[in-house]
Enzyme design. Structure first.
Site, short mmCIF file in Angstrom:
data_model
loop_
_atom_site.label_atom_id
_atom_site.label_comp_id
_atom_site.label_asym_id
_atom_site.label_seq_id
_atom_site.Cartn_x
_atom_site.Cartn_y
_atom_site.Cartn_z
N ASP A 1 2.47 12.16 29.69
CA ASP A 1 2.26 13.48 29.11
C ASP A 1 1.31 14.31 29.97
O ASP A 1 0.40 13.77 30.61
CB ASP A 1 1.68 13.32 27.70
CG ASP A 1 1.73 14.60 26.89
OD1 ASP A 1 2.51 15.51 27.27
OD2 ASP A 1 1.00 14.71 25.90
N ASN B 1 13.61 16.48 24.12
CA ASN B 1 13.30 17.32 25.29
C ASN B 1 14.40 18.33 25.62
O ASN B 1 14.16 19.27 26.39
CB ASN B 1 13.02 16.46 26.52
CG ASN B 1 11.66 15.79 26.49
OD1 ASN B 1 11.44 14.76 27.14
ND2 ASN B 1 10.72 16.35 25.73
#
Length: 259
Positions: A33, A81
């Site tokens: 991340d 995503n």
């Protein structure tokens, strides 16, 4: 710059002194991340962070392999995503092509085998080809498994597993009363990882403290670490630091400390 090099050297030496090479976690999973935030801090487009993050994958893969990690699972692209801007998604779909085209020889050199979990049939054809070629090119490697989660979501994984089991029950192949945890594990996408299917250590970079639909079944007893570095800033020394923290914990698996 000189002070930074000295600090890095001191950190490396301190880590090497504390690290117990006899207790390296077999399976480390990482939620990578912070690529976008890393880029934004530098007034760069988000894709610049993803590009730098790809280099981090290479460094951390070699570091993990050298330490004796058996499986390194990386959350590369989730089922959620797809909601990102199309330009960013398109760039992310190109990354496996660029990554494997330059890195497969190093993977073979370090005896690293590529595995993938997730529904790659939804990826662009060229991305699918790059992934399949990397799996084929490293098929004879028997060292660390580099396991990419691509178009992966844990709820999707569990749903698919239940559908397979449900169909087997309907077809009379499975007695519902024989369904247990082991059977569910065998129907998960991580079953290909064998005895190392469940991570010992889950790391999330960038300071966020959530799991984001990643290996929910498998991390039931994993140690969780949330580290402040954005993924592009993470490196081999960061990995060692996380492992040292892991080694300082006592895993009881629901039992008592002195058992």
């Amino acid at each position: 710059m000189e002070e930074q090099l000295v600090f890095s050297k001191n950190k490396s030496e301190a880590n090497d002194q504390q690290l117990d090479l006899e207790r390296i976690p077999n399976h480390i999973a990482i939620i990578m991340d912070g690529n976008g935030r890393w880029a934004q801090k530098r007034h760069l487009p988000r894709v610049a962070g993803h590009k730098q993050g790809m280099q981090t994958v290479k460094k951390v893969t070699i570091a993990a392999s050298d330490l004796g990690v058996k499986v390194l699972s990386l959350y590369a692209f989730s089922t959620e995503n797809w909601k990102r801007p199309s330009s960013e998604v398109n760039y992310l779909m190109q990354l496996p092509i660029r990554f494997f085209s330059t890195f497969v020889p190093d993977l073979v050199k370090h005896n690293v085998k590529v595995a993938v979990m997730g529904d790659i049939t939804k990826l662009p054809e060229q991305t699918q080809k790059a992934v399949k070629d990397a799996i084929a090119d490293t098929a004879d490697c028997n060292g660390m498994i580099l396991n990419f989660a691509l178009n992966y979501g844990s709820r999707d994984e569990i749903t698919r597993a239940m559908k397979k089991i449900g169909q087997a029950v309907k077809d009379g192949q499975i007695d519902p009363m024989t369904i247990d945890e082991q059977m569910l594990s065998q129907h998960m996408m991580s079953a290909q990882l064998g005895e190392y299917a469940d991570p010992d250590l889950l790391i999330r970079t960038s300071g966020e403290e959530r799991i984001s639909n990643f290996m929910l079944w498998q991390i039931a007893y994993s140690e969780l670490e949330f580290v402040p570095e954005h993924w592009p800033d993470f490196d081999g020394e960061s990995l060692k630091t996380a492992i040292i923290e892991f080694q300082g914990r006592h895993r009881r698996f629901g039992g008592l400390k002195n058992q």
